[in-house]
Design a protein around this motif. Structure first.
Motif, short mmCIF file in Angstrom:
data_model
loop_
_atom_site.label_atom_id
_atom_site.label_comp_id
_atom_site.label_asym_id
_atom_site.label_seq_id
_atom_site.Cartn_x
_atom_site.Cartn_y
_atom_site.Cartn_z
N LYS A 200 0.51 0.14 41.15
CA LYS A 200 0.36 1.57 40.94
C LYS A 200 1.55 2.14 40.16
O LYS A 200 1.39 2.94 39.21
CB LYS A 200 0.23 2.26 42.30
CG LYS A 200 -0.12 3.72 42.21
CD LYS A 200 -0.26 4.31 43.62
CE LYS A 200 -0.55 5.80 43.56
NZ LYS A 200 -0.64 6.39 44.91
N GLU A 201 2.77 1.71 40.52
CA GLU A 201 3.97 2.16 39.81
C GLU A 201 4.00 1.63 38.37
O GLU A 201 4.40 2.34 37.45
CB GLU A 201 5.22 1.70 40.57
CG GLU A 201 5.39 2.31 41.94
CD GLU A 201 5.71 3.80 41.89
OE1 GLU A 201 6.16 4.27 40.84
OE2 GLU A 201 5.50 4.48 42.92
N VAL A 202 3.58 0.37 38.19
CA VAL A 202 3.58 -0.22 36.85
C VAL A 202 2.64 0.54 35.92
O VAL A 202 2.99 0.86 34.79
CB VAL A 202 3.21 -1.71 36.92
CG1 VAL A 202 2.97 -2.27 35.52
CG2 VAL A 202 4.31 -2.50 37.60
N ARG A 203 1.45 0.83 36.39
CA ARG A 203 0.49 1.58 35.56
C ARG A 203 1.04 2.96 35.18
O ARG A 203 0.88 3.42 34.04
CB ARG A 203 -0.84 1.71 36.29
CG ARG A 203 -1.88 2.53 35.55
CD ARG A 203 -3.21 2.48 36.25
NE ARG A 203 -3.96 1.30 35.86
CZ ARG A 203 -4.75 1.24 34.78
NH1 ARG A 203 -4.86 2.28 33.98
NH2 ARG A 203 -5.41 0.14 34.52
N LYS A 204 1.69 3.62 36.13
CA LYS A 204 2.24 4.94 35.86
C LYS A 204 3.34 4.88 34.79
O LYS A 204 3.37 5.69 33.86
CB LYS A 204 2.81 5.52 37.17
CG LYS A 204 3.34 6.94 37.03
CD LYS A 204 3.92 7.40 38.36
CE LYS A 204 4.55 8.78 38.21
NZ LYS A 204 5.20 9.23 39.46
N VAL A 205 4.22 3.89 34.91
CA VAL A 205 5.33 3.76 33.94
C VAL A 205 4.79 3.43 32.56
O VAL A 205 5.25 3.98 31.53
CB VAL A 205 6.33 2.68 34.42
CG1 VAL A 205 7.37 2.41 33.34
CG2 VAL A 205 6.98 3.11 35.71
N GLU A 208 3.08 6.53 30.94
CA GLU A 208 4.08 7.54 30.56
C GLU A 208 4.87 7.10 29.35
O GLU A 208 5.22 7.93 28.49
CB GLU A 208 5.02 7.81 31.74
CG GLU A 208 4.40 8.66 32.83
CD GLU A 208 5.38 8.95 33.95
OE1 GLU A 208 6.49 8.37 33.92
OE2 GLU A 208 5.04 9.73 34.84
N THR A 209 5.18 5.81 29.25
CA THR A 209 5.91 5.31 28.08
C THR A 209 5.09 5.47 26.81
O THR A 209 5.63 5.84 25.76
CB THR A 209 6.29 3.83 28.29
OG1 THR A 209 7.01 3.71 29.51
CG2 THR A 209 7.14 3.32 27.13
N MET A 210 3.82 5.20 26.89
CA MET A 210 2.97 5.35 25.70
C MET A 210 2.72 6.83 25.36
O MET A 210 2.28 7.14 24.26
CB MET A 210 1.63 4.64 25.90
CG MET A 210 1.75 3.15 26.15
SD MET A 210 2.83 2.28 24.98
CE MET A 210 1.85 2.39 23.50
#
Length: 497
Positions: A200-205, A208-210
């Protein structure tokens, strides 16, 4: 009171105190269900849980790129062995470029086919078999984030993807350590493998980066959350006060157009309709002409255009034969009439130049010097007359000195004036007196020279016994000095005279 409680029981009502206690018990039970005790792990699904197996066969297939073919050939036996333990069959089709997994009669876990599907998806997305095989565990899941459609511009997409990876993969490594997940960036997708919370945290990061949010902000928040999770008192509290709040800076500037167009005033009426070809022919009368007349008119217009073109070309040809416009010649200015040469004035000028020495003062300078010397003498006299209370001796001595100084200044002024005082009255007499003064000075120099000569003779007579050489040198020096000074003074006096 007893009667009221009995009536309420008969009617089916409950006591309010008992209801409150029941609500509290229910809330405590819900909290116990939500909280997971430390060290608890969900038990695995075994063959004893489903001894009869599955009733229907399920299968999934996925394609893989050409560059993964060589790697999949090598590791495919390992994939088959890993899936065979769970009763799943795997097949590789190199002609179509696809991988297929299907259940068999030996399959006992109904969810293992979903895990096998995720395994072949990860292998197609360039994940190594050692990492992809972890998906078969119960507490491990995977997530494939598609980032190709999040950014339209290709150059911007490449920069943001590189920002997610970081220099030498440092940003990606930090995310892996904080989320306890394996992350693989390949092409237009990001593959992640780990726990559900970490995914869940990886998908959020990644999203947001893109969207142009730097991953360093997310890394900071994850580091703070990891430290806060170690404290058992803060687990049930809100962490908003500890987390950093970053302000979004809108740095995008709208480009101003090169040509600014003035907006016209709004009118509810539509613009006028453009005239058609028939309307123009009706206005000019061509619509009612016959075909022969129209043809004749077109020929006449063509001839007229050809004639105009021929005339234009002829003018261009004739430009080479047109002579250029010459500039008008300027008439020479008339020579000035030569002025008559004054020979006498030129002779006087030459004679004056011969008389004057190089660096000697001019006539005007001599006149100015004479006037300044006389004015100084007058001022000195007036100052001396004003002095009071002096002795007779001092007055007489000073009077004599004043007379001598005045005579000397007058003589010097007359001598310096020389030929410069020709225009003043009595110039000749002044020049003569100056010459006499210089002659007297020359005589004085001559007498001094004789005195030097006599002194030299005396010195010579004294040193004849001891040093005859010094005596001869003294006599020669004395005589030469005396005679030279005397001659020089006499010559100066003659020139001034």
């Amino acid at each position: 009171m007893m009667e009221a409680s009995e009536r309420s029981r008969r009617r089916g009502g409950a006591d309010p105190a008992v209801e409150k206690q029941k609500k509290k018990q229910e809330e405590e039970e819900e909290e116990d269900l939500l909280t997971v005790p430390d060290g608890w792990k969900e038990p695995g699904f075994t063959r004893e849980d489903n001894p009869s197996g599955l009733l229907e066969e399920s299968s999934f297939a996925t394609l893989f790129p050409k560059y993964r073919e060589a790697y999949l050939k090598e590791c495919w036996p390992l994939v088959q062995n890993a899936l065979a333990e769970h009763g799943v069959q795997a097949s590789l089709d190199l002609i179509e470029g696809s991988m297929t997994v299907a259940t068999t009669r030996k399959t006992f876990d109904p969810y293992i086919i979903i895990k096998a599907r995720d395994l072949i998806k990860l292998l197609a997305r360039s994940v190594a078999f050692e990492q992809a095989a972890r998906i078969l565990q119960d507490d491990i899941a995977c997530d494939i984030v598609k980032i190709g459609s999040l950014v339209r511009n290709r150059d911007r997409f490449v920069k943001r993807r590189q920002r997610l990876i970081g220099p030498n993969g440092s940003t990606l490594k930090a995310l892996e350590l904080l989320t306890s997940c394996y992350i693989m960036v390949q092409g237009n997708t990001v593959s992640a493998l780990g726990s559900y919370r970490g995914l869940k945290e990886v998908r959020k990061v990644v999203t947001e980066t893109m969207k142009n949010v730097h991953p360093i902000y997310s890394i900071k928040t994850l580091m703070i959350k990891r430290e806060l999770a170690k404290d058992p008192e803060l687990r049930s509290q809100s962490w908003e006060r500890f987390l950093p709040k970053f302000k979004h800076k809108n740095l995008s500037k709208r480009r101003t157009p090169h040509k600014l167009r003035d907006k016209k005033e709004y009118t509810p009426f539509p613009p006028a309709q453009i005239e058609s070809k028939v309307d123009r022919e009706l206005a000019s009368g061509e619509y009612f002409l016959q075909d022969a007349q129209r043809h004749r008119k077109k020929l006449e217009e063509r001839k007229l255009r050809e004639q105009e073109g021929e005339e234009r070309r002829q003018r261009e040809r004739n430009k080479a034969f047109i002579p250029p416009v010459e500039k008008p010649l300027k008439k020479p200015a008339p020579a000035r009439a030569a002025e008559p040469l004054d020979v006498l004035a030129l002779k006087r000028k030459v004679e004056r130049g011969k008389k004057r020495k190089l660096g000697a003062p001019t006539e005007q300078e001599l006149v100015l010097r004479l006037e300044s010397s006389t004015s100084k003498a007058d001022k000195d006299k007036s100052k001396k007359k004003n002095k009071k209370k002096k002795t007779k001796f001092e007055k007489t001595t000073k009077g004599n000195a004043d007379d001598a100084s005045s005579e000397q200044t007058k003589d010097a002024g007359r001598a310096k004036g020389g030929a410069a005082i020709d225009a003043r009255p009595g110039a000749a007499s002044g020049a003569g007196e100056g010459g006499k003064a210089f002659a007297s000075k020359g005589k004085a120099f001559a007498s001094k020279g004789k005195a030097f000569a006599s002194k030299g003779k005396a010195v010579a007579s004294k040193g004849k016994a001891s040093a005859p050489k010094f005596a001869a040198a003294g006599t020669s020096n004395g005589t030469s000095k005396g005679t030279s000074k005397g001659k020089a003074g006499a010559s100066k006096g003659k020139k001034r005279a």
